[in-house]
Design a protein around this motif. Structure first.
Motif, mmCIF file in Angstrom:
data_model
loop_
_atom_site.group_PDB
_atom_site.id
_atom_site.type_symbol
_atom_site.label_atom_id
_atom_site.label_comp_id
_atom_site.label_asym_id
_atom_site.label_seq_id
_atom_site.Cartn_x
_atom_site.Cartn_y
_atom_site.Cartn_z
ATOM 1 N N PRO A 338 -34.238 95.929 -16.420
ATOM 2 C CA PRO A 338 -34.653 94.256 -16.664
ATOM 3 C C PRO A 338 -34.132 93.783 -17.873
ATOM 4 C CG PRO A 338 -36.579 95.667 -16.001
ATOM 5 C CD PRO A 338 -35.502 96.444 -16.226
ATOM 6 N N VAL A 341 -30.957 91.390 -17.396
ATOM 7 C CA VAL A 341 -31.036 90.490 -16.477
ATOM 8 C C VAL A 341 -30.698 89.236 -17.480
ATOM 9 C CG1 VAL A 341 -32.509 88.821 -15.417
ATOM 10 C CG2 VAL A 341 -32.942 91.214 -14.964
ATOM 11 N N GLU A 344 -32.516 83.888 -14.614
ATOM 12 C CA GLU A 344 -33.660 83.928 -13.623
ATOM 13 C C GLU A 344 -33.550 82.738 -12.854
ATOM 14 O OE1 GLU A 344 -38.506 84.450 -13.414
ATOM 15 O OE2 GLU A 344 -37.314 84.812 -15.337
ATOM 16 N N VAL A 372 -26.157 90.329 -13.612
ATOM 17 C CA VAL A 372 -27.542 90.496 -13.262
ATOM 18 C C VAL A 372 -28.501 89.362 -13.414
ATOM 19 C CG1 VAL A 372 -29.317 92.333 -13.927
ATOM 20 C CG2 VAL A 372 -26.876 92.787 -14.302
ATOM 21 N N ARG A 374 -32.526 87.625 -11.950
ATOM 22 C CA ARG A 374 -33.702 87.630 -10.884
ATOM 23 C C ARG A 374 -33.802 86.822 -9.986
ATOM 24 N NH1 ARG A 374 -37.243 88.994 -15.565
ATOM 25 N NH2 ARG A 374 -36.497 90.959 -15.103
ATOM 26 N N ASP A 384 -34.513 92.306 -9.432
ATOM 27 C CA ASP A 384 -33.526 92.390 -10.258
ATOM 28 C C ASP A 384 -32.270 92.423 -9.588
ATOM 29 O OD1 ASP A 384 -35.272 91.480 -12.225
ATOM 30 O OD2 ASP A 384 -35.636 93.522 -12.933
#
Length: 643
Positions: A338, A341, A344, A372, A374, A384
Motif C-alpha cells: 500500500p 500507491v 487514489e 500503482v 487505489r 491496490d
C-alpha cells in the motif's frame, strides 16, 4: 503505515514495553538492592519482552518490602530467573545487533542465524559474564572467561535452540516484512523469539544455579541501606539486626561463590556437586537441541534467501510456501505494498475510457503510464491495482485499420514491465515479451512502441513482464481497430465492451489472483467494477447490441451468458466470421486472451442480464448483493409490452 491488523497490536505491545521498561529502570535504580549488572539485565530483558519482563521482575526480584530482598530472592526458581535474565540480556543483545547487520548486508537466513549465535555467545561470555560479573566472580578477566565458558555455552545453546527456529520460520513466513529491521514486525518477531528462547533456557539455568555454576539474583546494599526497616513494620532493633544478619549471611554466601572455585561447585556436598560427566552431557544435549532448532526451519522455509531477496513481501493467507520456493515466486505472488500507491481514484471513476491520440505528422501518438493506484471495485471495497493512466482497465485505444501508431509507455511501477499487443501482426521488436524481444522497461524509464495497424476487430494490450502478477493486478486495456472501409463494420445500434478480471482481497491487501492454493479470487469485475457497481446498458426494444467480450483476465474460463434470447457470434479473436460461419448461442466460454463479438437483439422490455454462468463468479467475497455480484451487467430495455 498500518498495513496488517498485527501492526496495531505491535504498536500497542511496543508502548507497553516502553512503559514496562521505564518502570523497571526507575524502580531498579531507586529502590531495588541489586548489583548494577542485574539492574541492567532486567531493564534490557523488559525492553525485549515488555510486560513479560515486568512480570518476571515484580514476581522474582523486586524487593517487596525494605530489607527483605535477600529472603525474597532465595527460592531456586527465582534464582533461575535471575540467571536466565542475565543470559538473555547479554545473548539477545548480541543476537539483535547481528540480526540487524546481517539483514542490511543481505546475508541469507542460514548464515544469518549462525552469525547471530556467534555474536550472542560472544557478547554474553566476554561482556555480560566475564566483564560485568568480574567483581563478583573474582580472579582475572581471562580466568572468568574460562570459568564462564561452559555455563554460558549450555545456556546459549538452549536459548538459541528455541529462538532460531521461531525467528527463521516467522521471518520467512507469510509476512516477510519481518526480515527487515526497518519494519515493526521485525522487532515483534525478535521479541517473540527472545521470549521463546528465555522459556527454553530457563530450566537449564535453574540447574546451573543449583550447581553453583552460574549466579542467580543477588543483593547489593550501600552502607546506609543495610538493616533499614520497612516503615512501621520492621521498626524494632531486633528486626533490623535480623535483617542485617540475613544480608550478611547472603553476602557471605555469594562472596564465597564469587571466586573461581564457585564455577566448579566445590562448595556443594560431593553428592550434589556437578561432575564432568554431567557437564559434558548437558553441553551435548543442548548442542543437539541447537542442531535440531537450526535444522527444523530448513524443512519449512527457504533458508537460502535474504531480506534483500524477498523484498518485504506479504503472501496471501493459505498460500503454500515451501523450503524450495524461489524469491522471485514470492515477489510475484506478494501483495501490492500500500505504500507504493501513488493515486487514489475517485470511487465513481470508470476505466476503459477512450484515449484520444495526438497527431505527430501522420502518426497517432498515445501516452500510457503504468503506476500503482487505489481503485474502487464496489462501494466500500477498494483494491491496490497496477493501472495504465490511473484507471482499470487501462484506457481504450481506438484506431483505424492502416493507421501508423506510436505508444509511449512510461513505467512508474516498483518493478519492470513491458506491453504486448495481443493478436497483432507487427515487427518482432514491437511485440513486447520481456527478455525475448526487448529489455524490460525499468522503473522510471520509458519505451516507445511504433507500428502500422494492419488488422481490424477486437484486440487488447497487456503487460508481458511478470504477467501472472501484473495483468492480474490490472495492467490491461482494450485495443479496438475499426475497418478502413466502414462498409466492413458489423452494424449495431449500440456497443458494449466486457473486459473480465478476477481479484483477491484479503486482510486489507490486494494479491494477484492465480489458479493455485491461497490465490483463488474472491472478487470479479467487468470493466473494473463488480455488480451492483457495474454499468447499466440502456436500450429500446428492437435495437441490436454488439457485445465485445475480452478475456483480459488471467485465472478462469468464464462462460458468459445473456438473458432474453440467443445472440449471434459474429467474430472470434478479432476475425470477423463469414455469414455462413456465424451461429446462434446463449453462452460463450471466454478463456484468458480470447475475444468474442456477439450481436444481441432487444426482443422484450425489461432488465436482462449479462453474466458468468459460474455462480461463484456472480458474488462479492461469496456474498450476493442486490441479487448477485461480480460478473453481472444489466441491460435495461425500454418500450413495448411485457409478455
Amino acid at each position: 503505515m498500518f498495513i496488517q491488523p498485527v501492526d496495531y497490536l505491535l504498536v500497542a505491545w511496543f508502548l507497553l514495553a516502553a512503559v514496562s521498561t521505564a518502570y523497571v529502570a526507575w524502580d531498579q535504580f531507586r529502590n531495588n538492592p541489586e548489583p548494577a549488572v542485574m539492574k541492567w539485565g532486567f531493564i534490557l530483558v523488559t525492553l525485549y519482552l515488555g510486560p513479560v519482563g515486568l512480570l518476571h521482575y515484580v514476581l522474582a526480584d523486586k524487593e517487596p518490602r525494605p530489607n527483605t530482598h535477600e529472603e525474597f530472592v532465595r527460592p531456586l526458581w527465582k534464582q533461575g530467573i535471575g540467571s536466565t535474565i542475565h543470559c538473555v540480556a547479554g545473548d539477545a543483545t548480541g543476537i539483535i545487533i547481528a540480526a540487524v547487520i546481517t539483514a542490511v548486508a543481505g546475508l541469507p537466513m542460514w548464515l544469518d542465524i549462525i552469525v547471530e549465535y556467534v555474536a550472542g555467545f560472544a557478547v554474553g561470555l566476554f561482556v555480560f559474564q566475564a566483564l560485568f560479573m568480574k567483581n563478583m566472580m573474582g580472579g582475572s578477566y581471562w580466568q572468568n572467561v574460562r570459568n564462564s565458558f561452559m555455563p554460558e555455552f549450555i545456556s546459549m545453546n538452549a536459548m538459541m535452540a528455541g529462538m532460531a527456529p521461531v525467528m527463521a520460520i516467522l521471518m520467512m513466513g507469510r509476512d516477510m516484512r519481518a526480515m527487515w529491521p526497518g519494519e515493526m514486525l521485525f522487532w515483534g518477531v525478535m521479541a517473540f523469539g527472545i521470549g521463546v528462547g528465555f522459556a527454553v533456557a530457563y530450566p537449564f539455568n535453574v540447574w546451573l544455579v543449583s550447581k553453583e555454576l552460574k549466579h542467580g539474583l543477588m543483593t547489593a546494599r550501600s552502607g546506609d541501606q543495610k538493616g533499614t526497616a520497612a516503615g512501621g513494620q520492621e521498626s524494632s532493633k531486633k528486626t533490623a539486626h535480623e535483617s542485617e544478619a540475613r544480608h550478611a549471611q547472603h553476602a557471605s554466601r555469594h562472596a564465597s561463590a564469587s571466586h573461581g572455585n564457585h564455577q566448579h561447585g566445590t562448595k556443594l556436598p560431593p553428592a550434589l556437586a556437578p561432575t564432568r560427566t554431567q557437564l559434558a552431557t548437558m553441553a551435548a544435549f543442548t548442542l543437539i537441541m541447537l542442531a535440531g532448532g537450526y535444522a527444523f526451519p530448513f524443512t519449512l522455509v527457504n533458508m537460502g534467501l535474504s531480506a534483500h531477496d524477498v523484498g518485504r513481501s506479504i503472501m496471501a493467507p493459505g498460500m503454500i510456501m515451501t523450503f524450495d520456493t524461489p524469491a522471485d515466486a514470492m515477489k510475484d505472488m506478494a501483495a501490492v505494498d500500500p505504500r507504493d500507491v501513488g493515486f487514489e481514484a475517485p470511487a465513481g471513476a470508470h476505466g476503459a475510457s477512450v484515449l484520444e491520440p495526438r497527431m505527430e505528422g501522420d502518426v497517432k501518438v498515445f501516452d500510457l503510464t503504468a503506476s500503482v493506484i487505489r481503485w474502487t471495485i464496489l462501494p466500500g471495497v477498494t483494491v491496490d491495482a497496477y493501472a495504465y493512466n490511473n484507471q482499470v482497465p487501462g484506457p481504450t485505444l481506438r484506431v483505424t485499420e492502416g493507421d501508423r501508431v506510436r505508444i509511449n509507455v512510461r513505467n512508474e511501477l516498483p518493478e519492470s514491465t513491458t506491453v504486448h499487443w495481443h493478436g497483432l501482426i507487427l515487427p518482432n521488436e514491437m511485440d513486447g515479451p520481456a527478455m525475448i524481444t526487448q529489455k524490460p522497461i525499468e522503473p522510471g524509464q520509458s519505451y516507445s512502441y511504433e507500428y502500422t495497424v494492419g488488422q481490424r476487430g477486437t484486440y487488447f494490450y497487456h503487460t508481458h513482464d511478470h504477467v501472472d502478477r501484473q495483468q492480474a493486478l490490472g495492467l490491461y486495456g482494450a485495443l479496438i481497430i475499426d475497418p478502413k472501409d466502414p462498409a466492413d463494420a458489423i452494424p449495431a445500434d449500440a456497443e458494449y465492451m466486457v473486459q473480465l478480471q478476477e481479484w483477491i482481497k484479503r486482510d486489507w491487501l490486494t494479491f494477484p489472483s492465480m489458479p493455485m492454493e491461497g490465490a483463488l479470487p474472491n472478487y470479479f469485475t467487468i470493466n473494473g467494477k463488480s455488480f451492483p457497481a457495474t454499468e447499466t446498458v440502456r436500450m429500446k426494444v428492437g435495437q441490436t447490441l454488439k457485445v465485445r467480450f475480452i478475456g483480459s483476465n488471467t485465472t478462469a474460463i468464464h462462460p458468459m451468458h445473456i438473458h432474453g434470447g440467443p445472440f449471434e457470434v459474429v467474430a472470434v479473436d478479432g476475425e470477423t466470421l463469414a455469414q455462413t460461419a456465424r451461429y446462434l448461442a446463449d453462452t460463450v466460454n471466454i478463456a484468458p486472451g480470447q475475444r468474442y463479438d456477439v450481436l444481441w437483439q432487444a426482443r422484450k422490455p425489461g432488465k436482462w442480464l449479462i453474466h458468468c454462468h459460474i455462480s461463484h463468479h456472480t458474488t462479492n467475497n461469496n456474498v450476493e448483493t442486490d441479487g448477485g455480484g461480480g460478473l453481472m451487467v444489466v441491460i435495461d430495455v425500454a418500450g413495448g409490452q411485457t409478455g
